[in-house]
Design an enzyme around this catalytic site. Structure first.
Site, PDB file in Angstrom:
ATOM      1  N   ASN A 202       0.890  -1.243   0.296  1.00  0.00           N
ATOM      2  CA  ASN A 202       0.164   0.268   0.113  1.00  0.00           C
ATOM      3  C   ASN A 202       0.874   1.214  -0.123  1.00  0.00           C
ATOM      4  O   ASN A 202       0.499   2.427  -0.547  1.00  0.00           O
ATOM      5  CB  ASN A 202      -1.101  -0.061   1.318  1.00  0.00           C
ATOM      6  CG  ASN A 202      -0.237  -0.366   2.616  1.00  0.00           C
ATOM      7  OD1 ASN A 202       0.626  -0.315   2.746  1.00  0.00           O
ATOM      8  ND2 ASN A 202      -1.042   0.227   3.310  1.00  0.00           N
TER       9      ASN A 202
ATOM     10  N   GLU B 259       4.615  -3.844  12.513  1.00  0.00           N
ATOM     11  CA  GLU B 259       3.620  -2.714  12.442  1.00  0.00           C
ATOM     12  C   GLU B 259       2.482  -3.645  11.673  1.00  0.00           C
ATOM     13  O   GLU B 259       2.516  -3.799  10.383  1.00  0.00           O
ATOM     14  CB  GLU B 259       4.198  -1.603  11.561  1.00  0.00           C
ATOM     15  CG  GLU B 259       3.300  -0.442  11.557  1.00  0.00           C
ATOM     16  CD  GLU B 259       2.240  -0.382  10.721  1.00  0.00           C
ATOM     17  OE1 GLU B 259       1.207  -0.711  10.597  1.00  0.00           O
ATOM     18  OE2 GLU B 259       2.762   0.037   9.474  1.00  0.00           O
TER      19      GLU B 259
ATOM     20  N   CYS C 221      -3.167   1.304   6.770  1.00  0.00           N
ATOM     21  CA  CYS C 221      -3.195   0.804   8.102  1.00  0.00           C
ATOM     22  C   CYS C 221      -3.961   2.024   9.194  1.00  0.00           C
ATOM     23  O   CYS C 221      -4.544   1.574  10.336  1.00  0.00           O
ATOM     24  CB  CYS C 221      -2.330   0.161   8.672  1.00  0.00           C
ATOM     25  SG  CYS C 221      -0.839   1.205   8.819  1.00  0.00           S
TER      26      CYS C 221
ATOM     27  N   GLU D 211       8.855   2.243  14.435  1.00  0.00           N
ATOM     28  CA  GLU D 211       9.569   2.742  13.223  1.00  0.00           C
ATOM     29  C   GLU D 211       9.281   4.392  13.307  1.00  0.00           C
ATOM     30  O   GLU D 211       8.477   4.894  13.545  1.00  0.00           O
ATOM     31  CB  GLU D 211       8.867   2.220  12.057  1.00  0.00           C
ATOM     32  CG  GLU D 211       9.065   0.730  11.909  1.00  0.00           C
ATOM     33  CD  GLU D 211       8.396   0.125  10.644  1.00  0.00           C
ATOM     34  OE1 GLU D 211       7.569   0.642  10.014  1.00  0.00           O
ATOM     35  OE2 GLU D 211       8.937  -0.934  10.185  1.00  0.00           O
TER      36      GLU D 211
END
Length: 508
Positions: free
Chosen positions: A171, A272, A306, A485
């Site tokens: 994505n 993640e 997300c 991150e």
């Protein structure tokens, strides 16, 4: 099925300024474009038309050993590179990517379907991570501790963990690859990237640009693979004894599988994972601000993020006004092929994503939800009958038992729920195993602080729909992952080990 014809390549459907940037039917290992060992390729399809526009090498487990071995050789020397030199290399990589921004954006449109301006925006966002971690390379430091024991001193140093395997989704393939790779390279690690089958070519381009920037061969290798070979190749990377860390972005279901593989050898990992993000609007919110932020958050990349708003909770006093404003603004969205001028939303990237979106919409409607905009069904655009198109759809009268309330919605479906009290909405928002992001809109500063503390998510948007920035830690809690991150200190530490030294001083 994969195409076993190694020479299968397509002329690109667009003009590039640098034709060498997109190596079809190739892996990128130790600074060279080479075919997969078994010689197979697979088709890369344009989500906007459903047609094949390129072919990628179909790597298998046979390609894992040479890729990891290359990165291990590179690590032995690169890990000893002074931090300032790593920072200079990252700045040089930044310049190379920036210089090829136009080409990368065109390829990104063909891989993901997102509109060209949105693709350009992803590259600009991605570059912020390279810039940030160039600075972080110089800021790694240990500590000196005066011991409670007379004559003893304790000190710590930080060292790169080793070869990293990065499993990158489709994505945001440029941004998420650079967020991982820039941190790893800043720390002194080397990396093997397995991109998603939908987006292999941007990854190959970025690895080539890294070598052009001066990174040593093997510092960043790429092994693209088809959907068929993805599970076996990912498992081989996770279990390879020379891989010291795995970083994965993707679904919670797959994240649990990857976690199990890493656990076999107590391998360091960062995850993640999926989200089921609540977006809460109180009566006292600035309504125009909330709608503006929701528009940008929800419809970006056709809802395929997300951190997008999954469940929009609106207090009863502003419910009807918000729905009206949202329908009005969303009606102006133009759906079409990402390269068509004026398009503001492209297709879904995968056919399976479109199938899932239709199922979710149908389930909600069957249980009493009402569509106030859109159909919740696929349609063709500009003659592209093979494209994965769905116009934005807004549903009201939602309840917490519907599938859209329980599962991540990776589609242009927006679900609105009414609520009465702060206590009620906090409980409903937290009633999910996910905990990636939550959003709150209110002008009551006490409530804003309470919600910040009480919502169960790794990131909280406080009167904003954008929580992601290079300088801020990014990551979820609960089933939405572990580790961070980006951000100061924390993200680069994900790629390092801390070593403690103890010294006894004579004469004390």
């Amino acid at each position: 099925m994969p195409d076993t014809n190694q020479a299968a390549t397509n002329p690109l459907p667009f003009q590039l300024n640098d034709d060498s940037l997109i190596p079809q039917a190739s892996c990128y290992i130790h600074g060279r474009t080479i075919p997969a060992r078994r010689g197979g390729t697979f088709a890369v399809q344009d989500p906007g038309s459903g047609t094949t526009w390129a072919h990628s090498a179909d790597s298998t487990i046979d390609d894992v050993e040479p890729a990891v071995h290359s990165s291990a050789i590179a690590f032995a020397a690169y890990s000893q590179t002074p931090p300032r030199q790593r920072a200079k290399l990252l700045h040089a990589w930044h310049r190379e990517i920036e210089a090829h921004r136009a080409d990368l954006a065109r390829v990104l449109v063909a891989e993901t379907g997102k509109p060209l301006p949105e693709a350009q925006g992803e590259i600009d966002y991605a570059l912020s991570f390279v810039w940030w971690f160039a600075g972080e390379a110089d800021r790694v430091e240990g500590a000196m501790v005066t011991s409670a024991v007379p004559g003893r001193r304790a000190l710590t140093i930080k060292q790169p963990v080793g070869v990293v395997a990065a499993l990158v989704p489709w994505n945001f393939p440029v941004a998420l690859l650079l967020r991982k790779a820039a941190a790893a390279l800043a720390a002194g690690c080397t990396m093997v990237v397995k991109p998603s089958p939908e987006t292999p070519l941007t990854a190959l381009a970025l690895a080539q640009l890294a070598v052009r920037a001066g990174f040593p061969a093997g510092a960043l290798n790429v092994v693209p693979t088809s959907l068929e070979h993805t599970p076996a190749l990912a498992e081989a990377l996770c279990l390879h004894p020379a891989v010291a860390k795995v970083t994965f972005t993707g679904s919670t279901r797959v994240g649990k599988l990857i976690s199990g593989l890493c656990a076999r050898n107590l391998k360091k990992a960062t995850f993640e994972l999926g989200g089921n993000c609540p977006f809460i609007v109180f009566d006292d919110a600035h309504l125009d601000q909330a709608v503006e932020q929701l528009m940008a958050l929800k419809w970006r990349h056709a809802g395929q993020a997300c951190v997008t708003a999954n469940r929009v909770y609106v207090q009863e006093g502003v419910h009807d006004a918000l729905v009206k404003a949202l329908v009005e603004k969303t009606s102006a969205i133009r759906v079409g092929h990402g390269m068509s001028e004026g398009v503001t939303m492209g297709p879904l990237t995968t056919a399976r994503g479109l199938d899932k979106a239709e199922q979710l919409a149908r389930d909600a409607l069957d249980q009493g939800a009402e569509l106030v905009l859109g159909t919740g069904k696929r349609h063709s655009v500009d003659g592209h009958s093979g494209g994965h198109y769905m116009a934005p759809a807004i549903l009201i009268n939602m309840n917490d038992e519907m599938a859209m309330s329980q599962e991540e919605v990776f589609a242009p479906l927006l679900a609105i729920y009414a609520f009465e009290t702060e206590e009620e909405v906090t409980k409903r928002a937290n009633n999910t195993p996910m905990g990636l992001t939550s959003y709150v809109f209110t002008k009551n500063v006490d409530r804003l602080w309470r919600m910040f503390e009480r919502l169960e998510a790794g990131m909280i948007g406080l009167n904003t729909g954008n929580c992601s920035a290079a300088e801020a830690p990014f990551g979820g809690i609960k089933h939405s992952g572990m580790g961070k991150e980006s951000g100061k200190d924390v993200a680069i530490n994900e790629f390092m080990i801390t070593k403690t030294g103890t010294l006894t001083v004579e004469g004390h």
